[in-house]
Design a protein around this motif. Structure first.
Motif, PDB file in Angstrom:
ATOM      1  N   SER A 188       0.766  -1.214   0.103  1.00 32.30           N
ATOM      2  CA  SER A 188      -0.091  -0.020   0.112  1.00 32.30           C
ATOM      3  C   SER A 188       0.734   1.367  -0.010  1.00 32.30           C
ATOM      4  O   SER A 188       0.638   2.279  -0.696  1.00 32.30           O
ATOM      5  CB  SER A 188      -0.906  -0.049   1.397  1.00 32.30           C
ATOM      6  OG  SER A 188      -1.608   1.177   1.521  1.00 32.30           O
ATOM      7  N   THR A 189       1.982   1.191   0.795  1.00 31.12           N
ATOM      8  CA  THR A 189       2.743   2.465   0.662  1.00 31.12           C
ATOM      9  C   THR A 189       3.255   2.840  -0.331  1.00 31.12           C
ATOM     10  O   THR A 189       3.471   3.938  -0.962  1.00 31.12           O
ATOM     11  CB  THR A 189       4.040   1.978   1.646  1.00 31.12           C
ATOM     12  OG1 THR A 189       3.513   1.779   3.050  1.00 31.12           O
ATOM     13  CG2 THR A 189       5.015   3.276   1.817  1.00 31.12           C
ATOM     14  N   LEU A 190       3.644   1.583  -1.324  1.00 27.54           N
ATOM     15  CA  LEU A 190       4.032   1.875  -2.904  1.00 27.54           C
ATOM     16  C   LEU A 190       2.808   2.442  -3.607  1.00 27.54           C
ATOM     17  O   LEU A 190       3.239   3.252  -4.494  1.00 27.54           O
ATOM     18  CB  LEU A 190       4.839   0.719  -3.227  1.00 27.54           C
ATOM     19  CG  LEU A 190       6.017   0.246  -2.741  1.00 27.54           C
ATOM     20  CD1 LEU A 190       6.524  -1.162  -2.958  1.00 27.54           C
ATOM     21  CD2 LEU A 190       7.196   1.305  -2.915  1.00 27.54           C
ATOM     22  N   GLU A 241       2.079   5.915  -3.557  1.00 25.29           N
ATOM     23  CA  GLU A 241       2.674   6.821  -4.378  1.00 25.29           C
ATOM     24  C   GLU A 241       2.733   6.562  -5.830  1.00 25.29           C
ATOM     25  O   GLU A 241       3.440   7.025  -6.589  1.00 25.29           O
ATOM     26  CB  GLU A 241       4.094   6.863  -3.699  1.00 25.29           C
ATOM     27  CG  GLU A 241       4.207   7.093  -2.277  1.00 25.29           C
ATOM     28  CD  GLU A 241       5.626   6.936  -1.541  1.00 25.29           C
ATOM     29  OE1 GLU A 241       6.350   6.299  -2.151  1.00 25.29           O
ATOM     30  OE2 GLU A 241       5.914   7.248  -0.577  1.00 25.29           O
ATOM     31  N   GLY A 242       1.927   5.652  -6.292  1.00 23.84           N
ATOM     32  CA  GLY A 242       2.102   5.455  -7.583  1.00 23.84           C
ATOM     33  C   GLY A 242       2.960   4.494  -8.327  1.00 23.84           C
ATOM     34  O   GLY A 242       3.328   4.374  -9.258  1.00 23.84           O
ATOM     35  N   ASN A 301      -8.217  11.726  -1.841  1.00 21.47           N
ATOM     36  CA  ASN A 301      -7.165  10.787  -2.078  1.00 21.47           C
ATOM     37  C   ASN A 301      -7.523   9.699  -3.119  1.00 21.47           C
ATOM     38  O   ASN A 301      -8.186   8.856  -3.063  1.00 21.47           O
ATOM     39  CB  ASN A 301      -6.820  10.076  -0.589  1.00 21.47           C
ATOM     40  CG  ASN A 301      -6.014  10.939   0.260  1.00 21.47           C
ATOM     41  OD1 ASN A 301      -4.678  11.269  -0.249  1.00 21.47           O
ATOM     42  ND2 ASN A 301      -6.391  11.268   1.394  1.00 21.47           N
ATOM     43  N   GLN A 302      -6.833   9.762  -4.178  1.00 18.38           N
ATOM     44  CA  GLN A 302      -6.863   8.994  -5.397  1.00 18.38           C
ATOM     45  C   GLN A 302      -6.043   7.887  -5.406  1.00 18.38           C
ATOM     46  O   GLN A 302      -4.897   7.719  -4.838  1.00 18.38           O
ATOM     47  CB  GLN A 302      -6.831   9.805  -6.549  1.00 18.38           C
ATOM     48  CG  GLN A 302      -7.637  11.062  -6.672  1.00 18.38           C
ATOM     49  CD  GLN A 302      -7.355  12.193  -7.482  1.00 18.38           C
ATOM     50  OE1 GLN A 302      -6.482  11.981  -8.554  1.00 18.38           O
ATOM     51  NE2 GLN A 302      -7.335  13.528  -6.950  1.00 18.38           N
ATOM     52  N   PRO A 303      -6.471   6.747  -6.020  1.00 21.39           N
ATOM     53  CA  PRO A 303      -5.615   5.507  -6.404  1.00 21.39           C
ATOM     54  C   PRO A 303      -4.355   5.975  -7.049  1.00 21.39           C
ATOM     55  O   PRO A 303      -4.314   6.720  -8.012  1.00 21.39           O
ATOM     56  CB  PRO A 303      -6.379   4.796  -7.392  1.00 21.39           C
ATOM     57  CG  PRO A 303      -7.942   5.007  -7.081  1.00 21.39           C
ATOM     58  CD  PRO A 303      -7.810   6.519  -6.867  1.00 21.39           C
TER      59      PRO A 303
END
Length: 591
Positions: free
Chosen positions: A306-308, A311-312, A384-386
């Motif tokens: 999720s952390t990655l 940040e896309g 907050n977008q994907p």
């Protein structure tokens, strides 16, 4: 040529895909579908029936009931007839119902059942403009000349030609008033937020893009339809994208309905996610040691991924492999059990949510995206977008909307989603709208393009020493530190120090009482509960400046509630009511 309103989109969709399912209702133990042709015909029938009853362009219709197809049909039918729907929260008292029906001068109101009808009946002498009350489908007849059953109401459509309604539909303009959203009134009587057809159509398009909402995607309608967020997910976005709406049976059956429907798009207020969180953590604590270890490992993997992705970025091959294993062992079993097995997007809004809760769910491969906005800008301001998410913030500004911070820290918004003003309230409109900028009343700051909410202007506490304190993060911290806490309300305006009143979560405290063998009514006085709360406050205090620390607290004898006026229907705390209702308790901390 008619403008691209939500009404025009509905009839265009019915022409293009008449036989595809538009919405479902659970009846006789099964989900029953209605297609787009049926949907459009229903809206047309409602519009014509309204016209038969003398409904004129620009007039208002009120709607009082839980989420059902009749709610939506009346909403869109009123718009199609050139009118303006106004929803009323089902928890409203007779006097609150009277206020909105009288304020809108509505000649017609749709009510769910006899219990809601009795609210209207109790104040009918104070409603000079009201001519008709329509019951939703299934409600038994009422022996009153004012009241029509749903079938009797729809039968009125035959007396108005289709062409007459079509003329009104063709005459709809972007700048026309489309709907009224009555605020839940944390600081006074509710105000009628005027939203135009352009507000609704433009925002629906943005919402579809932000959550990748596709034709056929499922959503579950269960939050109050009086709120613009639920209207966007139940009415405007599904009509615009061809989404499929399932109407929940009731809030009590929400979990069962979620598991049956497995929605692709799930919108929830923080309380919904917090209940999921408490339920999952409770089960994990009771699980065998090996299962706990597997779950904790999977959650570590989920958080790393999720952390990655926030940040896309993409995980490396080794982390991706671990994620697939975690999915097989944990995620693929847990998510369907929650009703989120096919969820593409989960959204939290309407109130702040703790970043720890979001991080917890990310460990279960459930990324909850926090949205910020208000009725006055048709729902969203930032999101907050994907691929562009930061926990603890409410995301970047939505595309096409300007957001800036005023010198005093207030969040200002400009865009095609900003409302027309408050209905019959030019003074409040002038205070809130200035040169097209919406003054939100919220305080915030930007961090690398992500907005962080720091408080609300009217909630600022000024201590006796002259220090300005925003209580929001303190309260959120206490709720996060102690699971048993349902609400925390910081006190301290013009006081020498800050204190806090605590209400316990009804469900969790009942479970705790059973586990420890005591009466739940005795919990506020239980020393173990007091210690749990004190330990949580001590933890929060350790991160605060001296002037911000909570010096004393009291556990209230009952939960805060909508019925007693301390919470709005969207679960926001009414500080003035808490201070008023529990004045004696508060004063014991300052004696």
């Amino acid at each position: 040529m008619p403008q691209d309103t939500v009404i025009a989109r509905l009839f265009a969709r019915a022409d293009d895909t008449p036989n595809k399912p538009a919405y479902y209702v659970r009846k006789d133990g099964a989900w029953r579908a209605s297609d787009w042709s049926t949907y459009a015909n229903g809206v047309q029938a409602v519009g014509r029936a309204l016209m038969t009853l003398g409904f004129e362009e620009g007039q208002r219709v009120c709607i009082l009931g839980f989420n059902r197809p009749e709610w939506t049909l009346m909403d869109l039918g009123a718009m199609a007839a050139g009118g303006v729907p106004a929803g009323i929260y089902t928890t409203s008292s007779p006097s609150e119902v009277q206020y909105i029906v009288h304020h809108t001068e509505a000649p017609i109101i749709l009510v769910e059942d006899h219990s809601q009808w009795h609210k209207v009946k109790a104040v009918r002498d104070e409603l000079p403009d009201l001519k008709w009350v329509v019951l939703m489908d299934g409600a038994a007849e009422v022996d009153d000349d004012m009241v029509l059953t749903w079938d009797a109401f729809l039968a009125k459509a035959d007396e108005t030609p289709k062409d007459a309604l079509q003329q009104r539909i063709d005459g709809l303009k972007y700048e026309d008033l489309a709907t009224l959203i009555y605020t839940s009134g944390t600081t006074g009587p509710p105000k009628g937020v005027m939203l135009s057809h352009e507000n609704l159509a433009w925002t629906a398009n943005v919402a579809i893009t932000l959550v990748s909402y596709d034709e056929g995607d499922r959503s579950l309608s269960y939050l109050p339809l009086s709120h613009i967020a639920e209207q966007m997910f139940t009415i405007h976005a599904p009509v615009s994208a061809g989404g499929v709406v399932y109407y929940a049976e009731s809030l009590e059956k929400l979990r069962d309905n979620l598991v049956e429907v497995q929605p692709h798009v799930m919108f929830g207020v923080p309380r919904i996610w917090e209940k999921f969180y408490a339920g999952i953590t409770g089960k994990l604590e009771d699980a065998p040691e090996l299962r706990q270890k597997i779950a904790n490992w999977a959650m570590d993997v989920g958080r790393a991924v999720s952390t990655l992705t926030n940040e896309g970025k993409k995980p490396d091959p080794y982390l991706a492999l671990k994620h697939r294993v975690a999915n097989r062992l944990v995620y693929s079993k847990l998510k369907p059990a929650l009703g989120l097995g096919e969820a593409k997007v989960c959204v939290s809004g309407a109130a702040p949510i703790a970043s720890e809760v979001l991080a917890f769910f990310s460990g279960l491969d459930i990324n909850i995206l926090e949205v910020y906005g208000q009725s006055e800008d048709t729902g969203p301001t930032t999101f907050n977008q994907p691929g562009r998410t930061r926990f603890g913030t409410v995301g970047p500004a939505i595309p096409g909307v300007e957001v800036k911070i005023a010198e005093d820290g207030e969040i200002l918004v400009k865009g095609k989603n900003v409302f027309m003003g408050y209905f019959k309230n030019p003074e409040a409109t002038a205070e809130t709208l200035d040169d097209g900028w919406l003054h939100s009343g919220d305080l915030g700051q930007f961090e690398d393009g992500f907005l962080r909410i720091t408080g609300r202007k009217k909630d600022i506490i000024i201590t006796a020493g002259g220090k300005n304190i925003t209580p929001k993060n303190i309260e959120l911290g206490i709720k996060q530190a102690v699971d048993l806490v349902g609400e925390a309300v910081v006190i301290g305006d013009r006081r020498k120090f800050l204190s806090c009143v605590i209400s316990l979560d009804p469900e969790l405290s009942e479970e705790w009482a059973k586990e420890h063998g005591i009466d739940k009514d005795a919990l506020p006085d239980d020393d173990r509960v007091k210690k749990l709360v004190q330990d949580g406050i001590d933890e929060v205090n350790s991160h605060l400046a001296q002037v911000e620390k909570i010096k004393k607290f009291r556990i209230l004898p009952r939960p805060l509630s909508i019925e007693d006026g301390e919470l709005t229907p969207t679960m926001k705390v009414k500080r003035s009511k808490v201070s008023e209702h529990f004045a004696d308790v508060i004063e014991t901390m300052y004696a």
